[in-house]
Design a protein around this motif. Sequence first.
Motif, PDB file in Angstrom:
ATOM      1  N   PRO A 288       0.797  -1.232   0.000  1.00  0.00           N
ATOM      2  CA  PRO A 288       0.000   0.000   0.000  1.00  0.00           C
ATOM      3  C   PRO A 288       0.822   1.271   0.000  1.00  0.00           C
ATOM      4  O   PRO A 288       0.360   2.311  -0.490  1.00  0.00           O
ATOM      5  CB  PRO A 288      -0.844  -0.124   1.276  1.00  0.00           C
ATOM      6  N   GLY A 289       2.034   1.232   0.536  1.00  0.00           N
ATOM      7  CA  GLY A 289       2.843   2.440   0.592  1.00  0.00           C
ATOM      8  C   GLY A 289       3.505   2.803  -0.717  1.00  0.00           C
ATOM      9  O   GLY A 289       4.096   3.886  -0.832  1.00  0.00           O
ATOM     10  N   LEU A 290       3.410   1.931  -1.730  1.00  0.00           N
ATOM     11  CA  LEU A 290       4.109   2.180  -2.992  1.00  0.00           C
ATOM     12  C   LEU A 290       3.233   2.845  -4.050  1.00  0.00           C
ATOM     13  O   LEU A 290       3.739   3.261  -5.084  1.00  0.00           O
ATOM     14  CB  LEU A 290       4.692   0.866  -3.534  1.00  0.00           C
ATOM     15  N   LYS A 291       1.947   2.914  -3.835  1.00  0.00           N
ATOM     16  CA  LYS A 291       1.027   3.762  -4.603  1.00  0.00           C
ATOM     17  C   LYS A 291       0.978   3.471  -6.102  1.00  0.00           C
ATOM     18  O   LYS A 291       1.617   4.142  -6.925  1.00  0.00           O
ATOM     19  CB  LYS A 291       1.371   5.238  -4.400  1.00  0.00           C
ATOM     20  N   ALA A 292       0.191   2.467  -6.457  1.00  0.00           N
ATOM     21  CA  ALA A 292      -0.124   2.205  -7.864  1.00  0.00           C
ATOM     22  C   ALA A 292      -1.387   1.358  -7.921  1.00  0.00           C
ATOM     23  O   ALA A 292      -1.463   0.300  -7.291  1.00  0.00           O
ATOM     24  CB  ALA A 292       1.028   1.486  -8.566  1.00  0.00           C
ATOM     25  N   ALA A 293      -2.375   1.822  -8.665  1.00  0.00           N
ATOM     26  CA  ALA A 293      -3.626   1.090  -8.853  1.00  0.00           C
ATOM     27  C   ALA A 293      -4.114   1.361 -10.266  1.00  0.00           C
ATOM     28  O   ALA A 293      -3.537   2.177 -11.007  1.00  0.00           O
ATOM     29  CB  ALA A 293      -4.666   1.521  -7.818  1.00  0.00           C
ATOM     30  N   LEU A 294      -5.181   0.679 -10.650  1.00  0.00           N
ATOM     31  CA  LEU A 294      -5.743   0.832 -11.986  1.00  0.00           C
ATOM     32  C   LEU A 294      -7.239   1.110 -11.895  1.00  0.00           C
ATOM     33  O   LEU A 294      -7.946   0.480 -11.105  1.00  0.00           O
ATOM     34  CB  LEU A 294      -5.526  -0.428 -12.824  1.00  0.00           C
ATOM     35  N   ALA A 295      -7.705   2.038 -12.706  1.00  0.00           N
ATOM     36  CA  ALA A 295      -9.131   2.216 -12.951  1.00  0.00           C
ATOM     37  C   ALA A 295      -9.429   1.541 -14.284  1.00  0.00           C
ATOM     38  O   ALA A 295      -8.835   1.897 -15.311  1.00  0.00           O
ATOM     39  CB  ALA A 295      -9.486   3.700 -13.012  1.00  0.00           C
ATOM     40  N   LEU A 296     -10.325   0.560 -14.261  1.00  0.00           N
ATOM     41  CA  LEU A 296     -10.675  -0.206 -15.450  1.00  0.00           C
ATOM     42  C   LEU A 296     -12.075   0.180 -15.903  1.00  0.00           C
ATOM     43  O   LEU A 296     -13.018   0.159 -15.104  1.00  0.00           O
ATOM     44  CB  LEU A 296     -10.633  -1.708 -15.157  1.00  0.00           C
ATOM     45  N   ALA A 297     -12.223   0.520 -17.163  1.00  0.00           N
ATOM     46  CA  ALA A 297     -13.524   0.926 -17.701  1.00  0.00           C
ATOM     47  C   ALA A 297     -14.122  -0.194 -18.522  1.00  0.00           C
ATOM     48  O   ALA A 297     -13.416  -0.930 -19.225  1.00  0.00           O
ATOM     49  CB  ALA A 297     -13.376   2.171 -18.562  1.00  0.00           C
ATOM     50  N   GLY A 298     -15.444  -0.327 -18.450  1.00  0.00           N
ATOM     51  CA  GLY A 298     -16.145  -1.240 -19.325  1.00  0.00           C
ATOM     52  C   GLY A 298     -16.147  -0.722 -20.751  1.00  0.00           C
ATOM     53  O   GLY A 298     -15.817   0.452 -21.014  1.00  0.00           O
ATOM     54  N   PRO A 299     -16.519  -1.576 -21.713  1.00  0.00           N
ATOM     55  CA  PRO A 299     -16.470  -1.154 -23.119  1.00  0.00           C
ATOM     56  C   PRO A 299     -17.391   0.010 -23.446  1.00  0.00           C
ATOM     57  O   PRO A 299     -17.178   0.714 -24.442  1.00  0.00           O
ATOM     58  CB  PRO A 299     -16.880  -2.418 -23.889  1.00  0.00           C
ATOM     59  N   GLY A 300     -18.409   0.250 -22.621  1.00  0.00           N
ATOM     60  CA  GLY A 300     -19.309   1.370 -22.861  1.00  0.00           C
ATOM     61  C   GLY A 300     -18.910   2.639 -22.135  1.00  0.00           C
ATOM     62  O   GLY A 300     -19.661   3.623 -22.150  1.00  0.00           O
ATOM     63  N   ALA A 301     -17.759   2.618 -21.470  1.00  0.00           N
ATOM     64  CA  ALA A 301     -17.324   3.777 -20.677  1.00  0.00           C
ATOM     65  C   ALA A 301     -16.023   4.371 -21.204  1.00  0.00           C
ATOM     66  O   ALA A 301     -15.343   5.101 -20.487  1.00  0.00           O
ATOM     67  CB  ALA A 301     -17.155   3.373 -19.216  1.00  0.00           C
ATOM     68  N   ILE A 302     -15.698   4.078 -22.453  1.00  0.00           N
ATOM     69  CA  ILE A 302     -14.423   4.542 -23.005  1.00  0.00           C
ATOM     70  C   ILE A 302     -14.371   6.069 -23.057  1.00  0.00           C
ATOM     71  O   ILE A 302     -13.355   6.689 -22.703  1.00  0.00           O
ATOM     72  CB  ILE A 302     -14.205   3.946 -24.409  1.00  0.00           C
ATOM     73  N   GLU A 303     -15.465   6.688 -23.480  1.00  0.00           N
ATOM     74  CA  GLU A 303     -15.464   8.153 -23.542  1.00  0.00           C
ATOM     75  C   GLU A 303     -15.305   8.755 -22.157  1.00  0.00           C
ATOM     76  O   GLU A 303     -14.621   9.781 -21.994  1.00  0.00           O
ATOM     77  CB  GLU A 303     -16.758   8.652 -24.190  1.00  0.00           C
ATOM     78  N   ASP A 304     -15.918   8.120 -21.142  1.00  0.00           N
ATOM     79  CA  ASP A 304     -15.760   8.620 -19.777  1.00  0.00           C
ATOM     80  C   ASP A 304     -14.324   8.453 -19.306  1.00  0.00           C
ATOM     81  O   ASP A 304     -13.780   9.325 -18.611  1.00  0.00           O
ATOM     82  CB  ASP A 304     -16.693   7.855 -18.832  1.00  0.00           C
ATOM     83  N   LEU A 305     -13.698   7.351 -19.673  1.00  0.00           N
ATOM     84  CA  LEU A 305     -12.305   7.124 -19.300  1.00  0.00           C
ATOM     85  C   LEU A 305     -11.420   8.211 -19.901  1.00  0.00           C
ATOM     86  O   LEU A 305     -10.506   8.729 -19.246  1.00  0.00           O
ATOM     87  CB  LEU A 305     -11.856   5.745 -19.775  1.00  0.00           C
ATOM     88  N   ASP A 306     -11.714   8.590 -21.138  1.00  0.00           N
ATOM     89  CA  ASP A 306     -10.916   9.616 -21.806  1.00  0.00           C
ATOM     90  C   ASP A 306     -11.103  10.993 -21.175  1.00  0.00           C
ATOM     91  O   ASP A 306     -10.287  11.891 -21.398  1.00  0.00           O
ATOM     92  CB  ASP A 306     -11.286   9.680 -23.293  1.00  0.00           C
ATOM     93  N   ARG A 307     -12.184  11.151 -20.393  1.00  0.00           N
ATOM     94  CA  ARG A 307     -12.427  12.428 -19.729  1.00  0.00           C
ATOM     95  C   ARG A 307     -11.613  12.582 -18.449  1.00  0.00           C
ATOM     96  O   ARG A 307     -11.561  13.675 -17.872  1.00  0.00           O
ATOM     97  CB  ARG A 307     -13.914  12.574 -19.411  1.00  0.00           C
ATOM     98  N   LEU A 308     -10.993  11.513 -17.980  1.00  0.00           N
ATOM     99  CA  LEU A 308     -10.172  11.644 -16.783  1.00  0.00           C
ATOM    100  C   LEU A 308      -8.979  12.537 -17.095  1.00  0.00           C
ATOM    101  O   LEU A 308      -8.288  12.348 -18.097  1.00  0.00           O
ATOM    102  CB  LEU A 308      -9.667  10.280 -16.319  1.00  0.00           C
ATOM    103  N   PRO A 309      -8.693  13.504 -16.255  1.00  0.00           N
ATOM    104  CA  PRO A 309      -7.563  14.402 -16.524  1.00  0.00           C
ATOM    105  C   PRO A 309      -6.232  13.681 -16.346  1.00  0.00           C
ATOM    106  O   PRO A 309      -6.138  12.673 -15.637  1.00  0.00           O
ATOM    107  CB  PRO A 309      -7.746  15.499 -15.475  1.00  0.00           C
ATOM    108  N   ALA A 310      -5.221  14.203 -16.994  1.00  0.00           N
ATOM    109  CA  ALA A 310      -3.886  13.619 -16.845  1.00  0.00           C
ATOM    110  C   ALA A 310      -3.456  13.620 -15.387  1.00  0.00           C
ATOM    111  O   ALA A 310      -2.713  12.736 -14.938  1.00  0.00           O
ATOM    112  CB  ALA A 310      -2.889  14.398 -17.699  1.00  0.00           C
TER     113      ALA A 310
END
Length: 398
Positions: free
Chosen positions: A248-270
């Motif tokens: 937990p102290g090393l800080k890395a995770a993934l947000a996984l989007a379903g196939p219908g959420a690609i546009e929402d995934l692209d809205r995440l800021p850098a």
Amino acid sequence: MAAPLNQLATPLTALSLAELRARRSVKWRQYEPDVLPMWVAEIDAPLATPVAEALAAAVALGDAGYAHPGGLAEAYAEFSARRFGYAPDPARARLVPDVMHGIVEVLRAITPPGAGVVVNPPVYHPFFSFLAHADRRVVEVPLDEAYRLDLAALEAAFASGDVAAHLLCNPHNPTGVVYDRATLSAVAELAQRYGVRMLVDEIHAPLTFSATAAVPFLSLADDSTVGGAEAAARAFVFVSASKAWNLPGLKAALALAGPGAIEDLDRLPAEASFGAGLLGVIAGEAALRNGEPWLDALRTGLAANRVLLAELLAEQLPGIGYRVPDATYLAWLDCRPLGLGDDPAAVFLDRGRVALTPGLPFGAPGRGFARLNFATSPDLLREGVRRMAESLAGLDPA
């Protein structure tokens, strides 16, 4: 020095109490040295050898710059395919610092400020504080007495028109319940019927004990028999190697989007990836690609400890209610019959010098409960229960 893992049945017996007390993590530094810490979600074990070797190689190179996602998404997809029979598309993944920050960023992208978000208490307590800081309203739909999702109450909340999203924890923290495919399908169908977006925290998925592995929520999108397949396709899932491999102290995770959420995934800021650590990515890749033997040895020890805890409580603290969990290394203890008030963890800390996590932060159903972390050696687990039992000697019930 820690004993070699190949000489042990489980990594949980590799480190002595003295070695554990030398750690600088919050678990071992939050309380005074005489307190036995059995609270926060940290594992009392050495790192898996592939993880330690990958980190050592990075340190030798001075490779401690800003994080690049590397092959973390691909490594998780391969691990998920082996473990759960489902491989999420790495192209629909984004690096985030940790699960909670990923959840907040996704909620900001797909819901308006002030939107209602359903949670199911007793549930992982940062859900409450992080949602509040993200300017989203918590809508509580408690689990039933058997720690199952109350589908009727869930539908009522969805139908109210006051809910934009449902934040589900599966496997569930703190109860250790693993929701089966039928339950998840029912939730997805409700979400689709009422236009509610699903966000699912699956961080404990590698730590199941039942014969059936955890069901990845996104896999429902590919199942034509699921009435809520469209809602699953628009869902987000959050995963990390941090809980299963103690990173937990090393800080890395993934947000996984379903196939219908690609546009929402692209809205995440850098900026959503800022705060992730390169060493976390390196460690996560090594764990997911090469750390399964260690994980299986850990699960063997945890499976034994969850049963040992039931035996110890029955012998020494029979008033405590405890359902042996199907996943995680967390025990949700019903201490209400002991008459210790809303916060029994405070009594065990003050009188027994053993630290548990108070139940109150997990929501109103946590009154009179405490959470115990049994990811430790059997000897320390025995010592912890002994201290808890002795702390009640001569104590008048409230």
